[in-house]
Design an enzyme around this catalytic site. Structure first.
Site, PDB file in Angstrom:
ATOM      1  N   CYS A 170       3.517   7.913  12.579  1.00  0.00           N
ATOM      2  CA  CYS A 170       4.493   8.704  12.226  1.00  0.00           C
ATOM      3  C   CYS A 170       5.698   8.912  13.288  1.00  0.00           C
ATOM      4  CB  CYS A 170       4.302   9.672  11.676  1.00  0.00           C
ATOM      5  SG  CYS A 170       3.441   9.771  10.221  1.00  0.00           S
TER       6      CYS A 170
HETATM    7  N1  LIG Z   1      -0.752   8.383   8.498  1.00  0.00           N
HETATM    8  C1  LIG Z   1      -0.031   9.569   8.625  1.00  0.00           C
HETATM    9  O1  LIG Z   1      -0.337  10.519   9.290  1.00  0.00           O
HETATM   10  C2  LIG Z   1       1.145   9.510   7.637  1.00  0.00           C
HETATM   11  C3  LIG Z   1       1.666  11.028   7.487  1.00  0.00           C
HETATM   12  C4  LIG Z   1       2.895  11.072   6.768  1.00  0.00           C
HETATM   13  C5  LIG Z   1       3.508   9.851   6.122  1.00  0.00           C
HETATM   14  N2  LIG Z   1       2.865   8.683   6.288  1.00  0.00           N
HETATM   15  C6  LIG Z   1       3.595   7.387   5.884  1.00  0.00           C
HETATM   16  O2  LIG Z   1       2.789   7.050   4.766  1.00  0.00           O
HETATM   17  C7  LIG Z   1       2.904   5.567   4.575  1.00  0.00           C
HETATM   18  C8  LIG Z   1       1.696   4.851   4.501  1.00  0.00           C
HETATM   19  O3  LIG Z   1       1.092   5.287   5.835  1.00  0.00           O
HETATM   20  P1  LIG Z   1      -0.744   5.212   6.050  1.00  0.00           P
HETATM   21  O4  LIG Z   1      -0.950   5.807   7.327  1.00  0.00           O
HETATM   22  O5  LIG Z   1      -1.447   5.721   5.057  1.00  0.00           O
HETATM   23  O6  LIG Z   1      -0.916   3.673   6.292  1.00  0.00           O
HETATM   24  P2  LIG Z   1      -2.337   2.884   6.175  1.00  0.00           P
HETATM   25  O7  LIG Z   1      -2.120   1.713   6.951  1.00  0.00           O
HETATM   26  O8  LIG Z   1      -3.338   3.695   6.588  1.00  0.00           O
HETATM   27  O9  LIG Z   1      -2.422   2.465   4.768  1.00  0.00           O
HETATM   28  C9  LIG Z   1      -1.648   1.608   4.080  1.00  0.00           C
HETATM   29  C10 LIG Z   1      -2.454   0.884   2.924  1.00  0.00           C
HETATM   30  O10 LIG Z   1      -1.381  -0.024   2.178  1.00  0.00           O
HETATM   31  C11 LIG Z   1      -1.886  -1.294   2.215  1.00  0.00           C
HETATM   32  N3  LIG Z   1      -0.886  -1.926   1.814  1.00  0.00           N
HETATM   33  C12 LIG Z   1       0.022  -2.891   2.342  1.00  0.00           C
HETATM   34  N4  LIG Z   1       0.897  -3.495   1.764  1.00  0.00           N
HETATM   35  C13 LIG Z   1       0.407  -3.239   0.544  1.00  0.00           C
HETATM   36  C14 LIG Z   1       0.942  -4.025  -0.741  1.00  0.00           C
HETATM   37  N5  LIG Z   1       2.029  -4.728  -0.791  1.00  0.00           N
HETATM   38  N6  LIG Z   1       0.278  -3.563  -1.910  1.00  0.00           N
HETATM   39  C15 LIG Z   1      -0.648  -2.709  -1.730  1.00  0.00           C
HETATM   40  N7  LIG Z   1      -1.174  -2.242  -0.657  1.00  0.00           N
HETATM   41  C16 LIG Z   1      -0.632  -2.545   0.422  1.00  0.00           C
HETATM   42  C17 LIG Z   1      -2.652  -1.558   3.294  1.00  0.00           C
HETATM   43  O11 LIG Z   1      -3.834  -2.502   3.071  1.00  0.00           O
HETATM   44  C18 LIG Z   1      -3.422  -0.119   3.850  1.00  0.00           C
HETATM   45  O12 LIG Z   1      -4.649  -0.033   3.344  1.00  0.00           O
HETATM   46  C19 LIG Z   1       3.668   5.195   5.813  1.00  0.00           C
HETATM   47  O13 LIG Z   1       5.075   5.209   5.427  1.00  0.00           O
HETATM   48  C20 LIG Z   1       3.669   6.473   6.622  1.00  0.00           C
HETATM   49  O14 LIG Z   1       4.869   6.632   7.593  1.00  0.00           O
HETATM   50  C21 LIG Z   1       1.686   8.643   7.142  1.00  0.00           C
END
Ligand SMILES: NC(=O)c1ccc[n+]([C@@H]2O[C@H](COP(=O)([O-])OP(=O)(O)OC[C@H]3O[C@@H](n4cnc5c(N)ncnc54)[C@H](O)[C@@H]3O)[C@@H](O)[C@H]2O)c1
Length: 435
Positions: free
Chosen positions: A274
């Site tokens: 993030c």
């Molecule tokens: N990790 C954090 O602390 C956090 C906090 C707030 C917001 N976010 C935001 O949330 C979003 C997700 O982050 P995250 O940390 O959960 O990511 P992550 O990498 O942990 O998880 C994302 C998942 O999406 C899957 N994926 C990718 N492309 C795909 C598709 N086309 N169809 C289905 N699945 C698909 C991946 O395999 C993975 O399991 C990002 O935009 C991030 O900026 C993350």
């Protein structure tokens, strides 16, 4: 009955079928929250490994309770698949796929676009579509709405589109998905209402805002605020070195002011999915509008320079002992980007590792949360922690101050410590060099 009311009723009596796309740090806790509230939830992920694990009831995210996940899978409330055609039976879908930066530092929205394109053929109105992935302001209106309209879907009647940013703070013992207020901004009022109803059924407090762009910008303000303030703390740390002052003492003294000051702390650089990334989505968007986001760029410059600054501290500390980085045994303590979690994404420890390797150090690491990582096509494994390991090093560098490490014992056994996190707070010893 209007389509809108049919969907509202389904949300209110929890008969709505929900899909969460992307089952990572954000998506899996959300899917569990919906399933635990009584909805039938299907998680969709391109990772067959994650899908298999979930269907076997195996948890892989620390913030999710192992037993709860197991019981939700067993009861059939939560299932996972890689097959988007399940969307034919879905009433509400939340998108939680990654939004990283590409190699040139520009937003990489390819995951979002591929999720959108995979969903489009299966939409059966009425559908609630919520984007949770952090993205630049304007994304929902530019990337989602036109494609829905091209399919002949009426926004606010056939499909309800909203942006609702995820604010999860992995490893936070107090604030989790259910008790972190959720901002919701829809394309129309009906869209905001629909999304607010759904999230309101599992999250304590909903903050409706007037548009998707407001919701997108809210998330970016939050993370830009952190990035800039951490950048300031990092620069204050550098200034304190020139002034021979202890930055940690300065910050904790300033934090006694009961109003108008919020402490942020320096460190070896920013990490995670993030804070180092999200502000650059905002500055990129502003660049397309011929505006330079100066604070964001300056904070990024300062924060990105911190791993190299830490290398300078290590080099100077070794030099004082008539040693060089080359051939010195250097142990990095903590590789995860923040304490007590197992997330290595964008961790500045990787940069420090790389700098030391490239300068010929015999660099190893210990992190109870990161048993191994891939670097330069090799698997690098964590050392086993013991006093002998610490005694054998020319320098121990604290990069992430995990709570379950005995820093007193490290000070006792190490020859030299570079502490970038104030993990040795309260311990006075000439062996310690602090950021
Ligand atoms: N990790 C954090 O602390 C956090 C906090 C707030 C917001 N976010 C935001 O949330 C979003 C997700 O982050 P995250 O940390 O959960 O990511 P992550 O990498 O942990 O998880 C994302 C998942 O999406 C899957 N994926 C990718 N492309 C795909 C598709 N086309 N169809 C289905 N699945 C698909 C991946 O395999 C993975 O399991 C990002 O935009 C991030 O900026 C993350």
């Amino acid at each position: 009955m209007k389509k809108q009311d049919t969907l509202l009723n389904k949300i209110n009596d929890k008969s709505a079928e929900i899909a969460v796309v992307g089952l990572g740090y954000v998506g899996l806790p959300l899917a569990v929250e919906f399933a635990n509230a009584g909805f039938n939830v299907t998680g969709i992920d391109v990772s067959t490994d994650k899908v298999k694990k979930i269907n076997k009831g195996q948890n892989y995210i620390d913030d999710v309770d192992d037993d709860l996940l197991k019981s939700l899978v067993k009861s059939g409330k939560l299932t996972a698949t890689s097959d988007y055609s399940v969307l034919k039976k879905i009433d509400c879908v939340s998108i939680c796929v990654p939004t990283p930066l590409g190699k040139t530092g520009d937003p990489d929205i390819s995951y979002m676009l591929s999720a959108r394109d995979a969903i489009l053929p299966y939409i059966k109105p009425p559908l609630l579509f919520v984007l949770e992935s952090t993205t630049y302001p304007g994304s929902t209106n530019e990337l989602i709405v036109p494609m829905m309209e091209e399919k002949g879907l009426k926004i606010g009647e056939d499909v309800f589109i909203a942006f609702s940013p995820e604010r999860v703070d992995p490893g936070n013992p107090v604030y989790q998905t259910h008790n972190t207020p959720k901002v919701v901004g829809g394309v129309t009022k009906a869209c905001t209402k629909m999304a607010s109803e759904l999230y309101g059924s599992v999250i304590d407090k909903i903050i409706p805002v007037s548009s998707c762009t407001t919701a997108e910008m809210t998330k970016l303000l939050e993370n830009t605020f952190r990035s800039i303030n951490i950048g300031l703390a990092n620069e204050i740390a550098i200034m304190c070195k020139y002034l021979n002052a202890d930055v940690w003492e300065v910050i904790s003294a300033a934090a006694t002011k009961p109003f108008g000051f919020m402490p942020f702390f320096p460190g070896p650089g920013l990490g995670g999915h993030c804070i180092p990334i999200d502000p650059l989505y905002l500055s990129w968007k502003l660049k397309t509008l011929d505006y330079k986001a100066r604070f964001i760029e300056l904070a990024d410059e300062v924060n990105s320079s911190m791993p190299e600054y830490v290398i300078g501290l290590i080099s100077d500390a070794l030099n004082d002992k008539a040693k060089s980085i080359k051939k010195s045994k250097i142990l990095l303590l903590g590789m995860a980007y923040k304490k007590d979690i197992d997330d290595l994404r964008e961790s500045p420890a990787l940069d420090v590792y790389e700098y030391l390797e490239s300068r010929g150090a015999k660099v190893t690491y210990y992190d109870p949360y990161i048993p191994q990582f891939k670097w330069d096509n090799k698997i690098v494994k964590s050392k086993v922690y013991n006093d002998k390991l610490i005694k054998s090093q020319d320098c121990v560098v604290v990069l992430t101050a995990h709570s379950n490490i005995d820093y007193k014992s490290i000070v006792k056994n190490a020859k030299l410590i570079v502490d970038t996190r104030n993990a040795t707070k309260g311990i006075r010893n000439k062996k310690i060099v602090k950021l």
